[in-house]
Design a protein around this motif. Sequence first.
Motif, PDB file in Angstrom:
ATOM      1  N   THR A  91     -41.090   0.057  15.711  1.00  0.00           N
ATOM      2  CA  THR A  91     -40.302   0.609  16.815  1.00  0.00           C
ATOM      3  C   THR A  91     -41.039   0.365  18.128  1.00  0.00           C
ATOM      4  O   THR A  91     -42.260   0.195  18.153  1.00  0.00           O
ATOM      5  N   PRO A  92     -40.307   0.330  19.259  1.00  0.00           N
ATOM      6  CA  PRO A  92     -40.978   0.148  20.548  1.00  0.00           C
ATOM      7  C   PRO A  92     -41.971   1.273  20.820  1.00  0.00           C
ATOM      8  O   PRO A  92     -41.771   2.413  20.379  1.00  0.00           O
ATOM      9  N   PHE A  93     -43.018   0.947  21.545  1.00  0.00           N
ATOM     10  CA  PHE A  93     -43.995   1.991  21.871  1.00  0.00           C
ATOM     11  C   PHE A  93     -43.348   3.089  22.703  1.00  0.00           C
ATOM     12  O   PHE A  93     -42.559   2.848  23.615  1.00  0.00           O
ATOM     13  N   HIS A  94     -43.713   4.306  22.378  1.00  0.00           N
ATOM     14  CA  HIS A  94     -43.311   5.508  23.116  1.00  0.00           C
ATOM     15  C   HIS A  94     -44.529   6.426  23.111  1.00  0.00           C
ATOM     16  O   HIS A  94     -45.253   6.494  22.105  1.00  0.00           O
ATOM     17  N   PRO A  95     -44.789   7.144  24.206  1.00  0.00           N
ATOM     18  CA  PRO A  95     -45.926   8.077  24.184  1.00  0.00           C
ATOM     19  C   PRO A  95     -45.876   9.079  23.042  1.00  0.00           C
ATOM     20  O   PRO A  95     -46.910   9.651  22.667  1.00  0.00           O
ATOM     21  N   THR A 109     -39.951   0.214  27.301  1.00  0.00           N
ATOM     22  CA  THR A 109     -41.059   1.073  27.729  1.00  0.00           C
ATOM     23  C   THR A 109     -41.872   0.420  28.843  1.00  0.00           C
ATOM     24  O   THR A 109     -42.379   1.116  29.736  1.00  0.00           O
ATOM     25  N   LYS A 110     -41.999  -0.893  28.826  1.00  0.00           N
ATOM     26  CA  LYS A 110     -42.734  -1.577  29.889  1.00  0.00           C
ATOM     27  C   LYS A 110     -42.010  -1.418  31.231  1.00  0.00           C
ATOM     28  O   LYS A 110     -42.635  -1.191  32.270  1.00  0.00           O
ATOM     29  N   LYS A 111     -40.680  -1.520  31.201  1.00  0.00           N
ATOM     30  CA  LYS A 111     -39.904  -1.290  32.428  1.00  0.00           C
ATOM     31  C   LYS A 111     -40.083   0.158  32.898  1.00  0.00           C
ATOM     32  O   LYS A 111     -40.212   0.413  34.097  1.00  0.00           O
ATOM     33  N   TRP A 112     -40.090   1.088  31.973  1.00  0.00           N
ATOM     34  CA  TRP A 112     -40.301   2.502  32.316  1.00  0.00           C
ATOM     35  C   TRP A 112     -41.595   2.672  33.111  1.00  0.00           C
ATOM     36  O   TRP A 112     -41.605   3.294  34.184  1.00  0.00           O
ATOM     37  N   MET A 113     -42.669   2.092  32.618  1.00  0.00           N
ATOM     38  CA  MET A 113     -43.946   2.254  33.313  1.00  0.00           C
ATOM     39  C   MET A 113     -43.968   1.469  34.624  1.00  0.00           C
ATOM     40  O   MET A 113     -44.551   1.923  35.617  1.00  0.00           O
TER      41      MET A 113
END
Length: 472
Positions: A315-319, A189-193
């Motif tokens: 679980t990894p953070f997700h919106p 998720t960090k890469k996504w942002m």
Amino acid sequence: MKIAIPENFVIGAASSAWQTEGWKGKKEGQDSFIDSWYKNEKFVWHEGYGPAVATNFYENYTQDIALMKEIHLTHYRTSINWSRFFTDYEELNVDEEYAKHIDDMINEQIQAGVEPMICLEHYEVPKYLMDKYDGWSSKKVLELYVKYAKIAFERYGDRVKHWFTFNEPIVVQTRCYLDALRWPHEQNTKKWMLWNYHKALATARAVEVYHQLDLPGRIGCILNPEMVYPRSSSAEDQKAAEIYDLFFNKVFFDPMITGVYSKELIALCQKHDIYFDPTEKELATIKANTVDFLGINQYYPKRVRAPRYQWNEETPFHPERYYESFDLPGKQMNNSRGWEIYPEIMYDISMYLKTNYPPIPWLITENGMGREQEERYKNKDGIVQDDYRIEYISKHLYQLLRGIEDGSTCEGYMLWAFTDCVSPMNAFKNRYGLVRIELDEKRTRSLKKSAYWYRSLVDERLLSLSNVEEFK
């Protein structure tokens, strides 16, 4: 009943390089991210079709542009395939053969009376940059992209007056790194942002370069905001919609239109350790170089509700921590694509932009209806009778024109797509074009019924509605 279409309103169509060109003339080492995905997971592409042949536009562009002229199309939007534009991605040695193809395509369009609109990246980031730098994770790729943009502006900016930095800049990283639905199925998720941020910064940098060159045109970006609707009037459902809008729409709207990120988005990113850590200089660049105009892609609504279950902290953070998708009972569906049909999104996005942002020119750069097995609808002369597409366009265009009447700064409508083309995974399963593509060796073309109707729309500047009440 007939509704007048403004005289200067754009009526065009769109596609992209990778979805049409095919690999004819492509040199070793010129694979894009999309090409690499196709080679690694060909089995997920419907019946194995993909970018390898696509519609053979690289060879057939003169034929397609002749069809644009026959349909009286006013504008056509496609992309330069970044991965094919260079033979070296560090020194940026231009592939002159491919560059000449772009030259010839642009000149052919202009000669046919079709205004070219060019996007610099439509998922075509070079595989080399993915392998060496992890793509948009790296500021090195950002710097190379800005240099690429400058070269493209200098070569074609005398004739191309409408430029876009990206098509749907949020999509690749959402599918690959947030939801991990597509190859390489990495959840980060960090890469996504970070990719979201670097593409917003790259847009600002490209805008800055374009304006420094003092070219006679404008530059923007094509975004795919989802008009988000809460399940109910409850404060909890309303908040769920606001959070979705923040992460998936305003994450690009805010920096590109106002030059400033939302404080609420920054706070959430910091809270969940996905902040992109911008420098003051970078934020100043974004602030000083907002886009001249926007392309907006619209297909379906997003419906959400407040989450009903506690988030699993392991679980990894997700919106999705803040919302849950809501399946509206009785919604109208395009069952071929699995998407809800809700024409009101066109009016609502018009009012969303008018309400939330300073006036900015924009146009619909994609909207359309994919339908499978269209050969079932051929008449005795072999012409696809796609009345469903005509109805779909009519309803959406009507809502767009309503928005203009109520003060929207929308400048036009561009159909996806001009011809049937390859889509990610769906390949040729769903057909979107005004022009049918047969899957024979020559990729034979033919006009559908909608093509002749679209021509009358351009010529007469009138939208006919049999019963306007059914469209409201």
